[in-house]
Design a protein around this motif. Structure first.
Motif, short mmCIF file in Angstrom:
data_model
loop_
_atom_site.label_atom_id
_atom_site.label_comp_id
_atom_site.label_asym_id
_atom_site.label_seq_id
_atom_site.Cartn_x
_atom_site.Cartn_y
_atom_site.Cartn_z
N GLY A 85 0.82 -1.21 0.00
CA GLY A 85 0.00 0.00 0.00
C GLY A 85 0.85 1.26 0.00
O GLY A 85 0.59 2.19 -0.77
N ILE A 86 1.86 1.30 0.85
CA ILE A 86 2.77 2.45 0.88
C ILE A 86 3.55 2.53 -0.43
O ILE A 86 3.74 3.62 -0.99
N ALA A 87 4.00 1.39 -0.93
CA ALA A 87 4.76 1.39 -2.18
C ALA A 87 3.91 1.86 -3.36
O ALA A 87 4.43 2.49 -4.28
N THR A 88 2.62 1.58 -3.33
CA THR A 88 1.73 2.03 -4.40
C THR A 88 1.67 3.56 -4.43
O THR A 88 1.74 4.18 -5.50
N LEU A 89 1.53 4.17 -3.26
CA LEU A 89 1.54 5.64 -3.19
C LEU A 89 2.88 6.19 -3.67
O LEU A 89 2.93 7.16 -4.45
N GLN A 90 3.97 5.59 -3.24
CA GLN A 90 5.29 6.07 -3.66
C GLN A 90 5.51 5.87 -5.15
O GLN A 90 6.12 6.72 -5.81
N ALA A 91 5.01 4.78 -5.70
CA ALA A 91 5.19 4.50 -7.12
C ALA A 91 4.45 5.51 -7.99
O ALA A 91 4.79 5.70 -9.17
N HIS A 92 3.42 6.16 -7.44
CA HIS A 92 2.68 7.18 -8.19
C HIS A 92 3.17 8.59 -7.89
O HIS A 92 2.51 9.57 -8.24
N GLY A 93 4.32 8.69 -7.23
CA GLY A 93 4.92 10.00 -7.02
C GLY A 93 4.53 10.69 -5.74
O GLY A 93 4.93 11.84 -5.51
N TYR A 94 3.75 10.05 -4.88
CA TYR A 94 3.35 10.66 -3.62
C TYR A 94 4.39 10.35 -2.55
O TYR A 94 5.12 9.36 -2.64
N ARG A 95 4.44 11.18 -1.55
CA ARG A 95 5.34 10.99 -0.42
C ARG A 95 4.50 10.86 0.85
O ARG A 95 4.33 11.82 1.61
N PRO A 96 3.96 9.68 1.09
CA PRO A 96 3.04 9.51 2.22
C PRO A 96 3.74 9.58 3.56
O PRO A 96 4.89 9.14 3.70
N ALA B 138 -9.67 -1.48 -15.33
CA ALA B 138 -9.48 -0.26 -14.54
C ALA B 138 -8.03 -0.08 -14.14
O ALA B 138 -7.57 1.06 -13.96
N LEU B 139 -7.29 -1.18 -14.02
CA LEU B 139 -5.90 -1.12 -13.57
C LEU B 139 -4.90 -1.17 -14.71
O LEU B 139 -3.68 -1.13 -14.47
N LEU B 140 -5.37 -1.23 -15.95
CA LEU B 140 -4.46 -1.40 -17.08
C LEU B 140 -3.50 -0.22 -17.22
O LEU B 140 -2.30 -0.39 -17.42
N ALA B 141 -4.02 1.00 -17.11
CA ALA B 141 -3.17 2.19 -17.23
C ALA B 141 -2.16 2.25 -16.09
O ALA B 141 -0.99 2.62 -16.29
N THR B 142 -2.59 1.86 -14.90
CA THR B 142 -1.68 1.86 -13.76
C THR B 142 -0.58 0.83 -13.94
O THR B 142 0.59 1.07 -13.60
N LEU B 143 -0.93 -0.34 -14.47
CA LEU B 143 0.06 -1.37 -14.74
C LEU B 143 1.10 -0.87 -15.73
O LEU B 143 2.32 -1.04 -15.54
N GLY B 144 0.64 -0.23 -16.82
CA GLY B 144 1.58 0.30 -17.81
C GLY B 144 2.48 1.37 -17.23
O GLY B 144 3.71 1.38 -17.48
N GLY B 145 1.93 2.28 -16.45
CA GLY B 145 2.73 3.32 -15.83
C GLY B 145 3.76 2.76 -14.86
O GLY B 145 4.89 3.24 -14.78
N SER B 146 3.36 1.72 -14.10
CA SER B 146 4.29 1.11 -13.15
C SER B 146 5.45 0.44 -13.86
O SER B 146 6.61 0.56 -13.44
N LEU B 147 5.16 -0.26 -14.95
CA LEU B 147 6.23 -0.89 -15.72
C LEU B 147 7.19 0.16 -16.30
O LEU B 147 8.42 -0.04 -16.30
N HIS B 148 6.64 1.26 -16.77
CA HIS B 148 7.49 2.32 -17.32
C HIS B 148 8.42 2.89 -16.25
O HIS B 148 9.62 3.06 -16.48
N ARG B 149 7.86 3.18 -15.06
CA ARG B 149 8.69 3.73 -13.99
C ARG B 149 9.71 2.71 -13.49
O ARG B 149 10.84 3.07 -13.12
N ALA B 150 9.33 1.44 -13.48
CA ALA B 150 10.23 0.41 -12.98
C ALA B 150 11.45 0.24 -13.88
O ALA B 150 12.57 0.00 -13.40
N LEU B 151 11.26 0.36 -15.19
CA LEU B 151 12.32 0.07 -16.15
C LEU B 151 12.97 1.33 -16.72
O LEU B 151 13.79 1.24 -17.64
N ASP B 152 12.61 2.47 -16.21
CA ASP B 152 13.05 3.74 -16.79
C ASP B 152 14.54 3.98 -16.59
O ASP B 152 15.22 4.52 -17.47
N LEU B 153 15.09 3.57 -15.44
CA LEU B 153 16.50 3.81 -15.13
C LEU B 153 17.31 2.57 -15.47
O LEU B 153 17.14 1.52 -14.83
N PRO B 154 18.22 2.64 -16.46
CA PRO B 154 18.99 1.45 -16.86
C PRO B 154 19.77 0.82 -15.71
O PRO B 154 19.86 -0.41 -15.62
#
Length: 390
Positions: free
Chosen positions: A233-244, A330-346
């Protein structure tokens, strides 16, 4: 002097909040029912306690989203409920309440001392995003796997989603839900239970503490809840750019659950999967406005709790394929965004892939779910690879 922006609640926010609650109830309601049954609760007691759980999630979601202006959605611990459902046989209902009190007290202590927050600070954002993607992958896969079991229903929903994404992107999930309900009605696939729905008042059960139940059930339940529910749950917020504010969220959710433990409030946690529904671009282009969707979900939780078993019955009447397809789309866009952020830094790509694959594998060791092991494996790989490259 500029005028403050007025409150703005849009239809996509309303739909996202409703879908989040719908998915939350329909995906784990049966597990919670089995858990209470295993503890020896009567149907009347279970009905009242389900009401308490709905109210607890509503208070936490609405209050924390308003307080911190971020989409903080509460949830019960589904992995924890599954563990308790297999552990409660042979113990009394009072001992079960004692387990609730003990585990929730430990969660409050984690929040007050800040131990959990310090742990989360060591997890890179790419690994948090990879773990979230691994959690969400099975929802995306299940959407298309359901084409085999009910092609007309699932296929109609997928087509509706695609067409709505092309011309009405912000209302895609609403259109998908309406089409799914229409097709399900035409198939006579919506079934309500024959027995009448009765209002059930929550019953207080005095907790009883025994060393064997606290060590044998309470400690594993606490660990599973923190590792498999609160950490994602905390990681989900952080993965979307929030600082909970991690410690505050742990303290408040744990305290609400602690106070309601004698009334069946076994768990109040930070949601991951359902919260992700309230965080996509379709909810609002501005991430700072998406907290309103979680607040609306809190209102829906309160309505569900105030209505007792009525809302749960309505949700359970819908076919499983409809719920699974709706959640996956409903979660498809979130899945795509998460994969992009996960693999963005070589430099972090290998460790992120390890996190993603372990989490997606569904592996469970020592009673702890894949989200924890995905993060653990990713952190180990990250430390080794970063240190080697440095």
């Amino acid at each position: 002097m500029t005028r403050a922006e007025p409150p703005r609640f849009t239809l996509p926010m309303l739909v996202s909040g409703f879908v989040a609650v719908l998915v939350g109830y329909s995906s784990s309601g049966a597990i919670i029912y089995q858990m209470f049954q295993a503890a020896g609760a009567t149907p009347a007691q279970i009905g009242g306690w389900l009401s308490v759980l709905g109210i607890a999630q509503g208070i936490a979601s609405l209050g924390l989203s308003l307080r911190y202006r971020m989409p903080v959605l509460a949830a019960w611990s589904t992995p924890g409920a599954a563990l308790l459902a297999t552990s409660f046989h042979g113990i009394s209902l009072n001992e079960a309440a004692g387990v609730f009190v003990f585990a929730n007290l430990l969660i409050v202590l984690c929040g007050v001392t800040g131990l959990f927050a310090r742990l989360m600070n060591y997890i890179p954002a790419s690994l948090a995003a990879a773990m979230l993607a691994g959690i969400l992958l099975r929802f995306g896969l299940q959407t298309f796997a359901d084409l085999q079991s009910n092609f007309l229903l699932c296929g109609s929903m997928c087509l509706a989603w695609l067409l709505a994404r092309r011309w009405l992107a912000r209302y895609a999930i609403l259109v998908t839900l309406l089409v799914g309900v229409a097709v399900a009605l035409a198939q006579h696939a919506i079934h309500f239970p024959p027995q009448p729905i009765r209002l059930a008042m929550p019953e207080v059960v005095m907790p009883h503490f025994t060393l064997t139940t606290l060590l044998g059930i309470g400690v594993p339940y606490f660990l599973v809840t923190m590792a498999s529910q609160n950490a994602p749950g905390i990681a989900t917020l952080q993965a979307h750019g929030y600082r909970p504010p991690v410690s505050s969220l742990m303290s408040w959710t744990g305290l609400i659950a602690l106070l309601l433990s004698p009334l069946g409030g076994f768990s109040v946690c930070v949601a991951a999967i359902t919260a992700a529904i309230c965080m996509s671009d379709e909810v609002d282009p501005n991430p700072q406005q998406r907290w309103r969707a979680a607040a609306l979900a809190g209102i829906f939780y309160l309505l569900a709790g105030a209505s007792g078993a009525l809302i749960a019955v309505l949700f359970s009447a819908l076919p499983v394929v409809l719920i699974e397809a709706l959640a996956g789309l409903a979660l498809l866009a979130t899945l795509g965004g998460s994969l992009h952020r996960a693999l963005d830094l070589p430099a972090e790509r290998d460790s992120a892939l390890i996190t993603f694959l372990i989490t997606a594998s569904g592996v469970s060791l020592l009673g702890i779910g894949p989200a924890f092991w995905g993060l653990a494996g990713g952190v180990i790989a990250h430390l080794l690879l970063v240190r080697k490259s440095g």
